[in-house]
Scaffold this motif. Structure first.
Motif, PDB file in Angstrom:
ATOM      1  N   ASP A   1      -7.721  16.417  -3.956  1.00  0.00           N
ATOM      2  CA  ASP A   1      -6.493  17.137  -3.635  1.00  0.00           C
ATOM      3  C   ASP A   1      -5.335  16.764  -4.563  1.00  0.00           C
ATOM      4  OD1 ASP A   1      -8.072  18.227  -1.719  1.00  0.00           O
ATOM      5  OD2 ASP A   1      -6.868  17.604  -0.013  1.00  0.00           O
ATOM      6  N   THR A   2      -5.321  15.545  -5.070  1.00  0.00           N
ATOM      7  CA  THR A   2      -4.295  15.161  -6.041  1.00  0.00           C
ATOM      8  C   THR A   2      -4.423  16.025  -7.285  1.00  0.00           C
ATOM      9  OG1 THR A   2      -4.196  12.884  -5.253  1.00  0.00           O
ATOM     10  CG2 THR A   2      -3.471  13.287  -7.513  1.00  0.00           C
ATOM     11  N   ARG A   3      -5.629  16.135  -7.771  1.00  0.00           N
ATOM     12  CA  ARG A   3      -5.895  16.952  -8.959  1.00  0.00           C
ATOM     13  C   ARG A   3      -5.476  18.409  -8.715  1.00  0.00           C
ATOM     14  NH1 ARG A   3      -8.950  14.743 -12.750  1.00  0.00           N
ATOM     15  NH2 ARG A   3      -9.994  13.281 -11.381  1.00  0.00           N
ATOM     16  N   ALA A   4      -5.865  18.952  -7.565  1.00  0.00           N
ATOM     17  CA  ALA A   4      -5.550  20.348  -7.242  1.00  0.00           C
ATOM     18  C   ALA A   4      -4.034  20.570  -7.124  1.00  0.00           C
ATOM     19  CB  ALA A   4      -6.260  20.748  -5.950  1.00  0.00           C
ATOM     20  N   LEU A   5      -3.329  19.662  -6.472  1.00  0.00           N
ATOM     21  CA  LEU A   5      -1.875  19.807  -6.327  1.00  0.00           C
ATOM     22  C   LEU A   5      -1.172  19.762  -7.678  1.00  0.00           C
ATOM     23  CD1 LEU A   5      -1.232  17.587  -3.195  1.00  0.00           C
ATOM     24  CD2 LEU A   5      -0.755  20.027  -3.381  1.00  0.00           C
ATOM     25  N   LEU A   6      -1.588  18.859  -8.546  1.00  0.00           N
ATOM     26  CA  LEU A   6      -0.943  18.757  -9.849  1.00  0.00           C
ATOM     27  C   LEU A   6      -1.246  19.964 -10.725  1.00  0.00           C
ATOM     28  CD1 LEU A   6      -1.524  14.964 -10.548  1.00  0.00           C
ATOM     29  CD2 LEU A   6       0.652  16.084  -9.988  1.00  0.00           C
TER      30      LEU A   6
ATOM     31  N   LEU B   1       0.868  -1.167   0.000  1.00  0.00           N
ATOM     32  CA  LEU B   1       0.000   0.000   0.000  1.00  0.00           C
ATOM     33  C   LEU B   1       0.906   1.218   0.000  1.00  0.00           C
ATOM     34  CD1 LEU B   1      -2.687   1.519   0.333  1.00  0.00           C
ATOM     35  CD2 LEU B   1      -2.501   1.106   2.793  1.00  0.00           C
ATOM     36  N   LEU B   2       0.793   2.038  -1.030  1.00  0.00           N
ATOM     37  CA  LEU B   2       1.557   3.278  -1.150  1.00  0.00           C
ATOM     38  C   LEU B   2       0.590   4.444  -1.050  1.00  0.00           C
ATOM     39  CD1 LEU B   2       3.599   2.282  -4.316  1.00  0.00           C
ATOM     40  CD2 LEU B   2       4.415   2.202  -1.989  1.00  0.00           C
ATOM     41  N   ILE B   3       0.988   5.511  -0.360  1.00  0.00           N
ATOM     42  CA  ILE B   3       0.173   6.727  -0.368  1.00  0.00           C
ATOM     43  C   ILE B   3       1.076   7.949  -0.505  1.00  0.00           C
ATOM     44  CG2 ILE B   3      -1.749   5.763   0.953  1.00  0.00           C
ATOM     45  CD1 ILE B   3      -0.810   7.397   3.353  1.00  0.00           C
ATOM     46  N   SER B   4       0.570   8.933  -1.197  1.00  0.00           N
ATOM     47  CA  SER B   4       1.264  10.199  -1.374  1.00  0.00           C
ATOM     48  C   SER B   4       1.207  10.975  -0.067  1.00  0.00           C
ATOM     49  CB  SER B   4       0.580  10.996  -2.488  1.00  0.00           C
ATOM     50  OG  SER B   4       0.857  12.359  -2.370  1.00  0.00           O
ATOM     51  N   SER B   5       2.319  11.562   0.333  1.00  0.00           N
ATOM     52  CA  SER B   5       2.331  12.314   1.582  1.00  0.00           C
ATOM     53  C   SER B   5       1.560  13.624   1.475  1.00  0.00           C
ATOM     54  CB  SER B   5       3.766  12.600   2.026  1.00  0.00           C
ATOM     55  OG  SER B   5       4.432  13.408   1.078  1.00  0.00           O
ATOM     56  N   ALA B   6       1.437  14.181   0.279  1.00  0.00           N
ATOM     57  CA  ALA B   6       0.758  15.466   0.114  1.00  0.00           C
ATOM     58  C   ALA B   6      -0.745  15.329  -0.079  1.00  0.00           C
ATOM     59  CB  ALA B   6       1.369  16.223  -1.066  1.00  0.00           C
ATOM     60  N   SER B   7      -1.175  14.351  -0.878  1.00  0.00           N
ATOM     61  CA  SER B   7      -2.607  14.234  -1.189  1.00  0.00           C
ATOM     62  C   SER B   7      -3.265  12.993  -0.598  1.00  0.00           C
ATOM     63  CB  SER B   7      -2.817  14.218  -2.706  1.00  0.00           C
ATOM     64  OG  SER B   7      -2.342  13.005  -3.251  1.00  0.00           O
TER      65      SER B   7
END
Length: 166
Positions: free
Chosen positions: A158-163, A45-51
Protein backbone atom coordinates in the motif's frame (compact mmCIF):
# COMPACT_ATOMS: atom_id res chain seq x y z
CA UNK A 1 2.76 19.56 6.02
CA UNK A 2 2.59 16.46 8.18
CA UNK A 3 2.06 15.66 11.86
CA UNK A 4 3.89 13.37 14.21
CA UNK A 5 0.94 11.93 16.15
CA UNK A 6 2.68 11.03 19.38
CA UNK A 7 1.49 8.85 22.23
CA UNK A 8 1.70 10.17 25.80
CA UNK A 9 5.05 8.39 26.30
CA UNK A 10 6.58 10.29 23.38
CA UNK A 11 4.92 13.58 24.28
CA UNK A 12 6.89 13.58 27.57
CA UNK A 13 9.98 14.29 25.46
CA UNK A 14 8.41 16.04 22.51
CA UNK A 15 6.30 19.18 23.06
CA UNK A 16 3.13 19.78 21.09
CA UNK A 17 3.23 22.24 18.19
CA UNK A 18 0.96 25.23 18.05
CA UNK A 19 -0.47 24.27 14.69
CA UNK A 20 -3.74 23.85 12.97
CA UNK A 21 -5.19 20.37 12.68
CA UNK A 22 -5.08 20.54 8.88
CA UNK A 23 -4.94 17.30 6.90
CA UNK A 24 -1.46 16.14 5.85
CA UNK A 25 -0.10 17.02 2.42
CA UNK A 26 1.90 13.81 2.09
CA UNK A 27 0.70 10.61 0.42
CA UNK A 28 1.57 8.52 3.48
CA UNK A 29 -0.33 10.78 5.87
CA UNK A 30 0.63 11.57 9.44
CA UNK A 31 3.21 9.51 11.32
CA UNK A 32 2.21 7.89 14.62
CA UNK A 33 5.00 7.48 17.17
CA UNK A 34 5.26 5.29 20.26
CA UNK A 35 8.12 4.62 22.66
CA UNK A 36 8.75 0.97 23.53
CA UNK A 37 11.28 -0.61 25.85
CA UNK A 38 12.78 -3.87 24.60
CA UNK A 39 15.40 -5.55 26.77
CA UNK A 40 15.68 -2.32 28.81
CA UNK A 41 16.53 -0.33 25.66
CA UNK A 42 14.14 2.45 24.52
CA UNK A 43 12.99 2.18 20.91
CA UNK A 44 10.76 4.43 18.80
CA UNK A 45 8.19 2.81 16.56
CA UNK A 46 6.75 5.07 13.85
CA UNK A 47 3.98 4.08 11.45
CA UNK A 48 2.34 5.88 8.56
CA UNK A 49 -1.35 6.54 9.15
CA UNK A 50 -2.23 5.84 5.50
CA UNK A 51 -0.19 2.73 4.69
CA UNK A 52 0.87 1.50 8.19
CA UNK A 53 4.51 1.33 7.04
CA UNK A 54 6.70 0.82 10.16
CA UNK A 55 9.97 2.56 11.01
CA UNK A 56 12.16 1.53 13.94
CA UNK A 57 14.91 3.57 15.57
CA UNK A 58 16.60 3.95 18.92
CA UNK A 59 14.87 6.49 21.15
CA UNK A 60 17.75 8.97 21.25
CA UNK A 61 17.28 12.68 20.76
CA UNK A 62 13.50 12.46 20.57
CA UNK A 63 13.26 16.26 20.70
CA UNK A 64 14.87 16.44 17.25
CA UNK A 65 12.33 14.06 15.70
CA UNK A 66 10.38 16.80 13.83
CA UNK A 67 13.60 17.96 12.16
CA UNK A 68 14.90 14.50 11.24
CA UNK A 69 11.60 12.80 10.29
CA UNK A 70 11.90 13.61 6.55
CA UNK A 71 15.39 12.06 6.44
CA UNK A 72 14.18 9.01 8.36
CA UNK A 73 11.26 8.54 5.94
CA UNK A 74 13.58 9.06 2.94
CA UNK A 75 15.90 6.28 4.17
CA UNK A 76 12.98 3.94 4.92
CA UNK A 77 11.41 4.42 1.48
CA UNK A 78 14.81 3.85 -0.11
CA UNK A 79 15.09 0.52 1.77
CA UNK A 80 11.63 -0.38 0.43
CA UNK A 81 12.87 0.16 -3.14
CA UNK A 82 10.71 3.17 -3.99
CA UNK A 83 11.96 5.23 -6.98
CA UNK A 84 13.93 8.34 -6.02
CA UNK A 85 11.49 10.78 -7.67
CA UNK A 86 8.59 9.44 -5.59
CA UNK A 87 10.67 9.58 -2.42
CA UNK A 88 11.67 13.21 -3.02
CA UNK A 89 8.05 14.21 -3.75
CA UNK A 90 6.93 12.61 -0.48
CA UNK A 91 9.71 14.24 1.54
CA UNK A 92 8.95 17.65 0.00
CA UNK A 93 5.28 17.28 0.98
CA UNK A 94 6.30 16.66 4.60
CA UNK A 95 7.48 20.23 5.20
CA UNK A 96 6.78 21.44 7.87
CA UNK A 97 6.49 18.72 10.51
CA UNK A 98 4.20 19.45 13.48
CA UNK A 99 3.68 17.48 16.69
CA UNK A 100 0.15 16.59 17.76
CA UNK A 101 -1.72 14.09 19.89
CA UNK A 102 -2.94 10.82 18.42
CA UNK A 103 -6.46 10.75 17.06
CA UNK A 104 -7.11 7.58 15.02
CA UNK A 105 -7.81 4.63 17.29
CA UNK A 106 -7.43 2.05 14.53
CA UNK A 107 -3.90 3.29 13.77
CA UNK A 108 -3.15 3.22 17.51
CA UNK A 109 -4.30 -0.41 17.54
CA UNK A 110 -1.84 -1.23 14.77
CA UNK A 111 0.88 0.59 16.71
CA UNK A 112 0.13 -1.59 19.73
CA UNK A 113 0.06 -4.76 17.59
CA UNK A 114 3.43 -3.93 16.02
CA UNK A 115 4.82 -3.23 19.48
CA UNK A 116 3.75 -6.67 20.65
CA UNK A 117 5.19 -8.40 17.57
CA UNK A 118 8.52 -6.58 17.59
CA UNK A 119 10.29 -8.50 20.41
CA UNK A 120 9.55 -11.74 18.53
CA UNK A 121 11.11 -10.39 15.33
CA UNK A 122 14.40 -9.36 16.97
CA UNK A 123 17.17 -11.85 17.80
CA UNK A 124 18.09 -12.44 21.44
CA UNK A 125 21.22 -10.26 21.28
CA UNK A 126 19.79 -7.60 18.95
CA UNK A 127 21.26 -4.25 17.98
CA UNK A 128 20.12 -1.39 15.72
CA UNK A 129 21.26 -3.27 12.62
CA UNK A 130 18.52 -5.83 13.26
CA UNK A 131 15.82 -3.16 12.86
CA UNK A 132 15.95 -3.50 9.06
CA UNK A 133 15.01 -7.20 9.23
CA UNK A 134 12.31 -6.51 11.82
CA UNK A 135 10.84 -3.73 9.65
CA UNK A 136 10.81 -6.12 6.68
CA UNK A 137 8.83 -8.66 8.69
CA UNK A 138 6.39 -6.09 10.07
CA UNK A 139 5.76 -4.46 6.65
CA UNK A 140 4.28 -7.68 5.25
CA UNK A 141 1.75 -8.07 8.06
CA UNK A 142 -1.82 -7.67 6.79
CA UNK A 143 -4.26 -5.50 8.76
CA UNK A 144 -8.04 -5.10 8.75
CA UNK A 145 -8.41 -8.67 7.48
CA UNK A 146 -12.08 -8.85 8.46
CA UNK A 147 -12.88 -6.28 5.77
CA UNK A 148 -13.31 -6.96 2.06
CA UNK A 149 -10.21 -8.22 0.26
CA UNK A 150 -9.52 -4.87 -1.43
CA UNK A 151 -9.68 -3.09 1.97
CA UNK A 152 -7.00 -5.26 3.62
CA UNK A 153 -3.86 -3.21 4.24
CA UNK A 154 -0.40 -4.61 3.50
CA UNK A 155 2.03 -1.83 4.49
CA UNK A 156 4.68 -2.56 1.83
CA UNK A 157 2.20 -2.92 -1.04
CA UNK A 158 0.00 0.00 0.00
CA UNK A 159 2.93 2.37 0.52
CA UNK A 160 4.04 1.79 -3.04
CA UNK A 161 0.48 2.23 -4.36
CA UNK A 162 -0.12 5.47 -2.41
CA UNK A 163 3.12 7.02 -3.60
CA UNK A 164 2.53 6.02 -7.23
CA UNK A 165 -1.04 7.35 -7.23
CA UNK A 166 0.03 10.77 -5.93
Amino acid sequence: MVHIRATAKVLRSLPLSKSTDAPPDSALGDWYANRLVIDRIPVLLLISSASLLPILLRARGVRSLPEILPAIVRARLHRLGIPAALIEAEVAAMDPVHVAKTRDRSVLGVLVDFGRMLPHYLPHDWNEGDFVDAEAKLQTTPFFCSRRAREVVFPDRDTRALLESR
